[in-house]
Design a protein around this motif. Structure first.
Motif, PDB file in Angstrom:
ATOM      1  N   SER A  71      -7.464   6.884   1.707  1.00 18.58           N
ATOM      2  CA  SER A  71      -7.849   5.517   2.063  1.00 18.58           C
ATOM      3  C   SER A  71      -6.635   4.592   2.119  1.00 18.58           C
ATOM      4  O   SER A  71      -6.515   3.750   3.013  1.00 18.58           O
ATOM      5  N   CYS A  72      -5.733   4.742   1.138  1.00 19.74           N
ATOM      6  CA  CYS A  72      -4.500   3.947   1.140  1.00 19.74           C
ATOM      7  C   CYS A  72      -3.660   4.244   2.377  1.00 19.74           C
ATOM      8  O   CYS A  72      -3.144   3.335   3.036  1.00 19.74           O
ATOM      9  N   LEU A  73      -3.550   5.528   2.690  1.00 18.46           N
ATOM     10  CA  LEU A  73      -2.680   5.929   3.791  1.00 18.46           C
ATOM     11  C   LEU A  73      -3.246   5.505   5.137  1.00 18.46           C
ATOM     12  O   LEU A  73      -2.508   5.007   6.003  1.00 18.46           O
ATOM     13  N   VAL A  74      -4.550   5.665   5.343  1.00 21.73           N
ATOM     14  CA  VAL A  74      -5.120   5.273   6.633  1.00 21.73           C
ATOM     15  C   VAL A  74      -5.090   3.755   6.790  1.00 21.73           C
ATOM     16  O   VAL A  74      -4.908   3.236   7.908  1.00 21.73           O
ATOM     17  N   THR A  75      -5.216   3.023   5.684  1.00 25.55           N
ATOM     18  CA  THR A  75      -5.138   1.556   5.757  1.00 25.55           C
ATOM     19  C   THR A  75      -3.748   1.098   6.166  1.00 25.55           C
ATOM     20  O   THR A  75      -3.580   0.304   7.107  1.00 25.55           O
ATOM     21  N   SER A  76      -2.731   1.573   5.458  1.00 25.15           N
ATOM     22  CA  SER A  76      -1.366   1.145   5.755  1.00 25.15           C
ATOM     23  C   SER A  76      -0.913   1.618   7.135  1.00 25.15           C
ATOM     24  O   SER A  76      -0.237   0.889   7.870  1.00 25.15           O
ATOM     25  N   ALA A  77      -1.297   2.837   7.517  1.00 21.04           N
ATOM     26  CA  ALA A  77      -0.903   3.365   8.822  1.00 21.04           C
ATOM     27  C   ALA A  77      -1.569   2.586   9.959  1.00 21.04           C
ATOM     28  O   ALA A  77      -0.941   2.311  10.991  1.00 21.04           O
ATOM     29  N   TRP A 132       0.819  -1.220   0.000  1.00 23.47           N
ATOM     30  CA  TRP A 132       0.000   0.000   0.000  1.00 23.47           C
ATOM     31  C   TRP A 132       0.851   1.267   0.000  1.00 23.47           C
ATOM     32  O   TRP A 132       0.382   2.329  -0.396  1.00 23.47           O
ATOM     33  N   THR A 133       2.080   1.165   0.397  1.00 29.98           N
ATOM     34  CA  THR A 133       2.979   2.312   0.232  1.00 29.98           C
ATOM     35  C   THR A 133       3.281   2.533  -1.245  1.00 29.98           C
ATOM     36  O   THR A 133       3.367   3.675  -1.713  1.00 29.98           O
ATOM     37  N   ALA A 134       3.402   1.445  -2.003  1.00 28.14           N
ATOM     38  CA  ALA A 134       3.591   1.579  -3.455  1.00 28.14           C
ATOM     39  C   ALA A 134       2.352   2.164  -4.122  1.00 28.14           C
ATOM     40  O   ALA A 134       2.445   2.996  -5.028  1.00 28.14           O
ATOM     41  N   ILE A 135       1.171   1.735  -3.665  1.00 25.78           N
ATOM     42  CA  ILE A 135      -0.064   2.308  -4.203  1.00 25.78           C
ATOM     43  C   ILE A 135      -0.133   3.793  -3.872  1.00 25.78           C
ATOM     44  O   ILE A 135      -0.542   4.615  -4.705  1.00 25.78           O
ATOM     45  N   LEU A 136       0.272   4.145  -2.669  1.00 19.81           N
ATOM     46  CA  LEU A 136       0.275   5.556  -2.273  1.00 19.81           C
ATOM     47  C   LEU A 136       1.210   6.363  -3.162  1.00 19.81           C
ATOM     48  O   LEU A 136       0.910   7.514  -3.521  1.00 19.81           O
ATOM     49  N   ALA A 137       2.346   5.782  -3.529  1.00 20.32           N
ATOM     50  CA  ALA A 137       3.267   6.482  -4.424  1.00 20.32           C
ATOM     51  C   ALA A 137       2.588   6.803  -5.747  1.00 20.32           C
ATOM     52  O   ALA A 137       2.776   7.897  -6.310  1.00 20.32           O
ATOM     53  N   ALA A 138       1.773   5.868  -6.268  1.00 26.34           N
ATOM     54  CA  ALA A 138       1.040   6.129  -7.514  1.00 26.34           C
ATOM     55  C   ALA A 138       0.088   7.302  -7.339  1.00 26.34           C
ATOM     56  O   ALA A 138      -0.052   8.151  -8.237  1.00 26.34           O
ATOM     57  N   GLN A 139      -0.566   7.369  -6.184  1.00 28.75           N
ATOM     58  CA  GLN A 139      -1.489   8.480  -5.933  1.00 28.75           C
ATOM     59  C   GLN A 139      -0.737   9.820  -5.881  1.00 28.75           C
ATOM     60  O   GLN A 139      -1.205  10.833  -6.400  1.00 28.75           O
ATOM     61  N   PHE A 140       0.440   9.806  -5.258  1.00 22.80           N
ATOM     62  CA  PHE A 140       1.222  11.041  -5.168  1.00 22.80           C
ATOM     63  C   PHE A 140       1.714  11.494  -6.542  1.00 22.80           C
ATOM     64  O   PHE A 140       1.772  12.694  -6.828  1.00 22.80           O
ATOM     65  N   VAL A 141       2.102  10.533  -7.395  1.00 21.60           N
ATOM     66  CA  VAL A 141       2.518  10.891  -8.753  1.00 21.60           C
ATOM     67  C   VAL A 141       1.377  11.592  -9.480  1.00 21.60           C
ATOM     68  O   VAL A 141       1.555  12.656 -10.101  1.00 21.60           O
ATOM     69  N   ALA A 142       0.185  11.002  -9.412  1.00 17.81           N
ATOM     70  CA  ALA A 142      -0.975  11.600 -10.079  1.00 17.81           C
ATOM     71  C   ALA A 142      -1.321  12.951  -9.473  1.00 17.81           C
ATOM     72  O   ALA A 142      -1.616  13.918 -10.188  1.00 17.81           O
ATOM     73  N   LEU A 143      -1.270  13.027  -8.156  1.00 17.89           N
ATOM     74  CA  LEU A 143      -1.641  14.268  -7.483  1.00 17.89           C
ATOM     75  C   LEU A 143      -0.686  15.400  -7.830  1.00 17.89           C
ATOM     76  O   LEU A 143      -1.106  16.558  -8.029  1.00 17.89           O
ATOM     77  N   VAL A 197       4.821   8.963   8.733  1.00 13.51           N
ATOM     78  CA  VAL A 197       5.976   8.165   8.301  1.00 13.51           C
ATOM     79  C   VAL A 197       5.716   7.505   6.958  1.00 13.51           C
ATOM     80  O   VAL A 197       6.549   7.556   6.038  1.00 13.51           O
ATOM     81  N   LEU A 198       4.559   6.879   6.805  1.00 12.69           N
ATOM     82  CA  LEU A 198       4.262   6.179   5.557  1.00 12.69           C
ATOM     83  C   LEU A 198       3.958   7.153   4.419  1.00 12.69           C
ATOM     84  O   LEU A 198       4.230   6.847   3.257  1.00 12.69           O
ATOM     85  N   GLY A 199       3.427   8.317   4.743  1.00 15.52           N
ATOM     86  CA  GLY A 199       3.264   9.342   3.717  1.00 15.52           C
ATOM     87  C   GLY A 199       4.612   9.749   3.147  1.00 15.52           C
ATOM     88  O   GLY A 199       4.788   9.872   1.926  1.00 15.52           O
ATOM     89  N   ALA A 200       5.588   9.930   4.038  1.00 15.22           N
ATOM     90  CA  ALA A 200       6.939  10.261   3.596  1.00 15.22           C
ATOM     91  C   ALA A 200       7.558   9.111   2.799  1.00 15.22           C
ATOM     92  O   ALA A 200       8.271   9.326   1.809  1.00 15.22           O
ATOM     93  N   ALA A 201       7.271   7.861   3.200  1.00  6.79           N
ATOM     94  CA  ALA A 201       7.794   6.700   2.468  1.00  6.79           C
ATOM     95  C   ALA A 201       7.209   6.637   1.059  1.00  6.79           C
ATOM     96  O   ALA A 201       7.910   6.286   0.099  1.00  6.79           O
ATOM     97  N   GLY A 202       5.926   6.970   0.926  1.00  3.60           N
ATOM     98  CA  GLY A 202       5.308   7.018  -0.394  1.00  3.60           C
ATOM     99  C   GLY A 202       5.967   8.044  -1.289  1.00  3.60           C
ATOM    100  O   GLY A 202       6.181   7.808  -2.492  1.00  3.60           O
ATOM    101  N   MET A 219       3.090  -3.069  -9.402  1.00  5.31           N
ATOM    102  CA  MET A 219       4.144  -3.480  -8.491  1.00  5.31           C
ATOM    103  C   MET A 219       3.529  -3.903  -7.154  1.00  5.31           C
ATOM    104  O   MET A 219       3.903  -4.933  -6.569  1.00  5.31           O
ATOM    105  N   ALA A 220       2.557  -3.126  -6.675  1.00  6.40           N
ATOM    106  CA  ALA A 220       1.888  -3.458  -5.418  1.00  6.40           C
ATOM    107  C   ALA A 220       0.990  -4.674  -5.573  1.00  6.40           C
ATOM    108  O   ALA A 220       0.992  -5.583  -4.735  1.00  6.40           O
ATOM    109  N   TYR A 221       0.206  -4.689  -6.653  1.00  2.74           N
ATOM    110  CA  TYR A 221      -0.736  -5.794  -6.863  1.00  2.74           C
ATOM    111  C   TYR A 221      -0.015  -7.125  -7.027  1.00  2.74           C
ATOM    112  O   TYR A 221      -0.467  -8.156  -6.519  1.00  2.74           O
TER     113      TYR A 221
END
Length: 453
Positions: free
Chosen positions: A315-321, A124-135, A343-348, A364-366
């Motif tokens: 949703s990704c961030l609250v799940t992983s956290a 889910w950190t990898a999924i979060l990275a995808a969200q940050f790229v799009a954002l 911490v996980l937001g920074a990791a993303g 990669m996450a899936y």
């Protein structure tokens, strides 16, 4: 205008977060919204949680490139959600757990819980990275900022809101659902008005030269599997007011997800002829909005897309956290979870240095999660009520499937992810088969030990 719109949107999210914190201060509020979500609330939250970076920028670019088979990105997800709703939604909600790994702890023991938790946090950190790229792309297009500033703003927008926990995220999802529907319908209508020729030339195909049968199987099993047994979606089901509401909400969300997929494919196809062919897939949508739409409408629709990505990212961030704090670290307080959010937001953000595409990060996450975790957890949920499961078989299933998934993610060999699913399924089924039956008087209790208030 763009700055004003963004500030207003951020302000509304902050107010919702603060109200959620004030209305309930217990663990039940933070982790499962006091289990107060209606079927409609569950459905809306599920839809906007799933329609994020992949289903906006990624999927529109995919449709522009390969045509109607791009629908399978969300179509497979809708199918997985139907299976989740029909087969295990009631069982998930009836456990009264706070997280998916907590359920696993009762069925398969602490070691399996820790292993699954670690996989979830990484995936889910990898999924979060995808969200940050799009954002970052969307905020850059909206404000005219560079990548660094846009990433920083995106992090603040997601993380600050998510500090309110599941209550804040779920309550904001209602607003973001209506924003998403209105925005997608408006975008399809405007593109069609300016480019009506895309409709008669569109070929409705399941597969084509750009999207093979092998690709279809990968989407159905790997992408769809992520919607079948998913800690993020389990979090929404566990927040439902009843087991029936969880099941109905899941089925309603599956319909909504399929409709959203059709609209987004229409957006990508409507961009053909309006956007140059050499445009990067992830930039198709923002290019169309900035070049085709009038100046007053473009910022509004960019904000709609920002809202869609934020609703998935939080949703990704609250799940992983939650999993990191509650299941891996054993910290059951909301302040520990809030620290994990940061911490996980920074990791993303750090993971963006791999410079993959949005779809690339998601696969990669899936590949890792679905290959190793989905089927062993499903088998455990189905068999755990009647059999005393042997954890060793399931741990072996997760490790073996996950190893294949890592190979698929690292080397781009999509067949490895399917092989991993097959191996993990086989080992889990064997593990269930060799486990001894439970006695008639023996019951399985998977309820949370943390008070709801």
């Amino acid at each position: 205008m763009a700055v004003t719109l963004l500030c207003a949107y951020a302000g509304v999210l902050l107010v919702i977060s603060r109200l959620a914190v004030r209305n309930g201060t217990g663990a039940g509020t933070f982790f499962v919204n006091d289990r107060a979500s209606s079927a409609g609330g569950v459905a809306m939250s599920l839809v906007v949680s799933c329609v994020g970076a992949s289903a906006t920028m990624g999927m529109a670019g995919l449709a522009f490139t390969i045509g109607t088979p791009a629908f399978w990105w969300l179509g497979a997800g809708a199918g997985g959600l139907v299976l989740l709703s029909l087969f295990i939604a009631r069982r998930v909600r009836e456990t009264g757990a706070f997280t998916m790994p907590e359920m696993i702890n009762t069925l398969l023991g602490r070691r399996t819980r820790l292993l699954v938790s670690a996989v979830i946090v990484i995936a889910w950190t990898a999924i979060l990275a995808a969200q940050f790229v799009a954002l970052s792309k969307l905020l850059g297009a909206l404000l005219g900022w560079g990548d660094g500033l846009s990433l920083g703003l995106g992090f603040v927008l997601v993380a600050v809101h998510t500090l309110g926990g599941q209550a804040a995220v779920i309550r904001a999802d209602r607003l973001q659902f209506y924003i998403l529907v209105a925005g997608l319908v408006t975008l399809v209508a405007w593109l069609t008005w300016n480019n009506p020729g895309w409709i008669p030339v569109t070929r409705f195909e399941v597969v084509n030269s750009e999207f093979s049968t092998g690709d279809l199987f990968r989407y159905i099993f790997v992408v769809g599997g992520n919607y079948f047994v998913c800690p993020m979606l389990f979090g929404r089901l566990l927040s439902a007011e009843s087991a029936g509401a969880a099941r109905r909400g899941g089925l309603m969300a599956a319909v909504g997800l399929a409709l959203a997929g059709a609209l987004i494919v229409a957006v990508g196809l409507g961009c053909r002829g309006l956007v140059p062919d050499g445009t990067a897939a992830d930039a198709i949508l923002t290019t169309a909005i900035n070049t085709v739409l009038p100046g007053w409408l473009a910022p509004l629709l960019l904000l709609v897309l920002v809202s869609a990505v934020v609703s998935s990212a939080d949703s990704c961030l609250v799940t992983s956290a939650t999993v990191l704090s509650y299941d891996l670290l054993g910290r059951k307080g909301k302040w520990a979870c809030r620290g994990c959010v940061l911490v996980l937001g920074a990791a993303g953000l750090a993971l963006i240095l791999l410079e993959r595409s949005i779809i690339g990060y998601l696969f990669m996450a899936y590949d890792l999660y679905v290959s190793g975790v989905v089927m062993p957890v499903f088998v455990a949920i189905m068999a755990g009520k009647t059999r005393r499961l042997r954890p060793g078989w399931f741990i072996a299933a997760i490790l073996a499937g996950g190893a294949f998934g890592l190979g698929a993610a690292g080397y781009g060999r999509e067949e490895l992810s399917l092989a991993g699913m097959a191996v993990s399924t086989l080992l889990a089924v064997i593990g269930a088969a060799v486990s001894s039956p439970r006695k008639n008087t023996e019951t399985v209790v998977m309820k949370s030990v943390v008070p709801a208030k």
